[in-house]
Design a protein around this motif. Sequence first.
Motif, PDB file in Angstrom:
ATOM      1  N   ILE A  73       0.836  -1.203   0.000  1.00  0.00           N
ATOM      2  CA  ILE A  73       0.000   0.000   0.000  1.00  0.00           C
ATOM      3  C   ILE A  73       0.872   1.255   0.000  1.00  0.00           C
ATOM      4  CG2 ILE A  73      -1.664   1.345   1.337  1.00  0.00           C
ATOM      5  CD1 ILE A  73      -2.875  -1.303   2.281  1.00  0.00           C
ATOM      6  N   ARG A  74       1.923   1.219   0.794  1.00  0.00           N
ATOM      7  CA  ARG A  74       2.820   2.366   0.863  1.00  0.00           C
ATOM      8  C   ARG A  74       3.471   2.635  -0.496  1.00  0.00           C
ATOM      9  NH1 ARG A  74       3.667   6.816   3.831  1.00  0.00           N
ATOM     10  NH2 ARG A  74       3.060   5.572   5.650  1.00  0.00           N
ATOM     11  N   ARG A  75       3.787   1.582  -1.225  1.00  0.00           N
ATOM     12  CA  ARG A  75       4.371   1.760  -2.565  1.00  0.00           C
ATOM     13  C   ARG A  75       3.378   2.465  -3.490  1.00  0.00           C
ATOM     14  NH1 ARG A  75       4.804  -2.204  -6.681  1.00  0.00           N
ATOM     15  NH2 ARG A  75       4.530  -3.856  -5.139  1.00  0.00           N
ATOM     16  N   LEU A  76       2.102   2.050  -3.408  1.00  0.00           N
ATOM     17  CA  LEU A  76       1.077   2.737  -4.191  1.00  0.00           C
ATOM     18  C   LEU A  76       0.970   4.189  -3.758  1.00  0.00           C
ATOM     19  CD1 LEU A  76      -1.391   2.687  -6.156  1.00  0.00           C
ATOM     20  CD2 LEU A  76      -2.792   2.049  -4.169  1.00  0.00           C
ATOM     21  N   TYR A  77       0.937   4.415  -2.458  1.00  0.00           N
ATOM     22  CA  TYR A  77       0.697   5.741  -1.889  1.00  0.00           C
ATOM     23  C   TYR A  77       1.815   6.727  -2.231  1.00  0.00           C
ATOM     24  CZ  TYR A  77      -0.582   9.134   1.768  1.00  0.00           C
ATOM     25  OH  TYR A  77      -0.950  10.263   2.455  1.00  0.00           O
ATOM     26  N   VAL A  78       3.051   6.257  -2.137  1.00  0.00           N
ATOM     27  CA  VAL A  78       4.193   7.162  -2.299  1.00  0.00           C
ATOM     28  C   VAL A  78       4.786   7.100  -3.701  1.00  0.00           C
ATOM     29  CG1 VAL A  78       6.519   7.712  -1.474  1.00  0.00           C
ATOM     30  CG2 VAL A  78       4.746   7.023   0.164  1.00  0.00           C
ATOM     31  N   GLN A  79       5.155   5.906  -4.141  1.00  0.00           N
ATOM     32  CA  GLN A  79       5.936   5.782  -5.366  1.00  0.00           C
ATOM     33  C   GLN A  79       5.092   5.871  -6.638  1.00  0.00           C
ATOM     34  OE1 GLN A  79       8.358   2.214  -5.114  1.00  0.00           O
ATOM     35  NE2 GLN A  79       9.058   2.710  -3.051  1.00  0.00           N
ATOM     36  N   ILE A  80       3.894   5.291  -6.599  1.00  0.00           N
ATOM     37  CA  ILE A  80       3.110   5.221  -7.832  1.00  0.00           C
ATOM     38  C   ILE A  80       2.221   6.444  -8.010  1.00  0.00           C
ATOM     39  CG2 ILE A  80       1.389   3.902  -9.124  1.00  0.00           C
ATOM     40  CD1 ILE A  80       2.489   1.363  -7.817  1.00  0.00           C
ATOM     41  N   VAL A  81       1.411   6.770  -7.007  1.00  0.00           N
ATOM     42  CA  VAL A  81       0.486   7.905  -7.158  1.00  0.00           C
ATOM     43  C   VAL A  81       0.906   9.121  -6.343  1.00  0.00           C
ATOM     44  CG1 VAL A  81      -1.433   6.337  -7.627  1.00  0.00           C
ATOM     45  CG2 VAL A  81      -1.116   7.218  -5.293  1.00  0.00           C
ATOM     46  N   GLN A  99      -6.841   9.533 -14.815  1.00  0.00           N
ATOM     47  CA  GLN A  99      -7.172  10.557 -15.798  1.00  0.00           C
ATOM     48  C   GLN A  99      -5.949  10.938 -16.635  1.00  0.00           C
ATOM     49  OE1 GLN A  99      -9.407  13.949 -14.314  1.00  0.00           O
ATOM     50  NE2 GLN A  99     -10.333  12.706 -12.711  1.00  0.00           N
ATOM     51  N   ASP A 100      -4.787  10.919 -16.001  1.00  0.00           N
ATOM     52  CA  ASP A 100      -3.571  11.320 -16.690  1.00  0.00           C
ATOM     53  C   ASP A 100      -2.997  10.203 -17.549  1.00  0.00           C
ATOM     54  OD1 ASP A 100      -1.353  12.970 -17.357  1.00  0.00           O
ATOM     55  OD2 ASP A 100      -0.161  12.036 -15.765  1.00  0.00           O
ATOM     56  N   ARG A 101      -2.980   8.988 -17.010  1.00  0.00           N
ATOM     57  CA  ARG A 101      -2.276   7.885 -17.675  1.00  0.00           C
ATOM     58  C   ARG A 101      -3.180   6.835 -18.290  1.00  0.00           C
ATOM     59  NH1 ARG A 101       3.398   6.673 -14.532  1.00  0.00           N
ATOM     60  NH2 ARG A 101       3.821   8.810 -13.819  1.00  0.00           N
ATOM     61  N   ARG A 102      -4.494   6.931 -18.043  1.00  0.00           N
ATOM     62  CA  ARG A 102      -5.453   5.967 -18.600  1.00  0.00           C
ATOM     63  C   ARG A 102      -5.131   4.536 -18.169  1.00  0.00           C
ATOM     64  NH1 ARG A 102      -8.979   9.793 -19.145  1.00  0.00           N
ATOM     65  NH2 ARG A 102      -8.397  11.379 -20.692  1.00  0.00           N
ATOM     66  N   THR A 103      -4.590   4.407 -16.985  1.00  0.00           N
ATOM     67  CA  THR A 103      -4.241   3.099 -16.415  1.00  0.00           C
ATOM     68  C   THR A 103      -4.654   3.102 -14.950  1.00  0.00           C
ATOM     69  OG1 THR A 103      -2.335   2.890 -17.881  1.00  0.00           O
ATOM     70  CG2 THR A 103      -2.373   1.461 -15.945  1.00  0.00           C
ATOM     71  N   ASP A 104      -5.177   1.974 -14.479  1.00  0.00           N
ATOM     72  CA  ASP A 104      -5.580   1.862 -13.085  1.00  0.00           C
ATOM     73  C   ASP A 104      -4.362   1.495 -12.240  1.00  0.00           C
ATOM     74  OD1 ASP A 104      -6.638   1.336 -10.616  1.00  0.00           O
ATOM     75  OD2 ASP A 104      -8.119  -0.128 -11.303  1.00  0.00           O
ATOM     76  N   PRO A 105      -3.888   2.400 -11.377  1.00  0.00           N
ATOM     77  CA  PRO A 105      -2.691   2.100 -10.596  1.00  0.00           C
ATOM     78  C   PRO A 105      -2.923   1.006  -9.552  1.00  0.00           C
ATOM     79  CG  PRO A 105      -3.668   4.149  -9.845  1.00  0.00           C
ATOM     80  CD  PRO A 105      -4.409   3.750 -11.083  1.00  0.00           C
ATOM     81  N   VAL A 106      -4.173   0.812  -9.138  1.00  0.00           N
ATOM     82  CA  VAL A 106      -4.443  -0.269  -8.175  1.00  0.00           C
ATOM     83  C   VAL A 106      -4.159  -1.625  -8.807  1.00  0.00           C
ATOM     84  CG1 VAL A 106      -6.190  -1.347  -6.696  1.00  0.00           C
ATOM     85  CG2 VAL A 106      -6.131   1.149  -6.955  1.00  0.00           C
ATOM     86  N   GLU A 107      -4.435  -1.752 -10.095  1.00  0.00           N
ATOM     87  CA  GLU A 107      -4.148  -3.012 -10.784  1.00  0.00           C
ATOM     88  C   GLU A 107      -2.643  -3.255 -10.908  1.00  0.00           C
ATOM     89  OE1 GLU A 107      -6.186  -5.522 -11.597  1.00  0.00           O
ATOM     90  OE2 GLU A 107      -7.567  -4.303 -10.401  1.00  0.00           O
TER      91      GLU A 107
END
Length: 244
Positions: A143-151, A207-215
Amino acid sequence: MKDNFSVHAGKYAKFRPQYPEALFDYLLDLVPERNAAWDCGTGNGQVASRLAQHFNKVYATDISRQQIEQAKPNPKIEYSVQPAEETNFPDRSFDIVTVAQAIHWFDFDAFYREVNRTLKKGGILAVTGYGLLHVTPAVDTVIRRLYVQIVGQYWDRERKYIDENYMTIPFPYTALPSPYFEHTEEWSLEHLKGYLSTWSAVDHYMQDRRTDPVELISDDLKAAWGKESLLTVRFPILLRTARV
């Protein structure tokens, strides 16, 4: 006030966490009279519904009509679409004003003027919310990787107030001592993914990348989750209170 949540109002109602009973017990002990409450930035009415169990009338406002449409009707709750900073309520109307997971989007000065106008003398302002959840060390790492690094770059600048536990919001009152509260729920992996999909930064990323970062983290999240159908998720509760 920003509106980042109208588009996903249904998801917000389905996947967002509640608040612990102990928090409401604490707030009720601060309020000598329980005639009228204003829940500002009510969203789908989570806090308003809880207040309605104790107050004669609850007035719940939000700038998002879509969010309010997700709220369950209650004869003791009057919902209206109004900004936090300018309402049609009479002066000295409320025993308590609550704001849950929303004040960081407000124009602080204008909102506090409205609080000063609409609260009864000696009334309570309660600003609450919840921080980043905790599950297990392995799940938290993903979750932290999603929170900080990805989004991370897609969070609105106001998110910093949550990361700082609401301790740095402008607060022109003498804060009352607040105990620590934590909210726990039992979630499935799919519920967790649904909750992550409600993050405003996730929406901005899509909206920016047209990709779901959760996936992008789905496989790692599943591996970290393990074989349990449900795990306990914990949300630290943020709280600032004052007698105005």
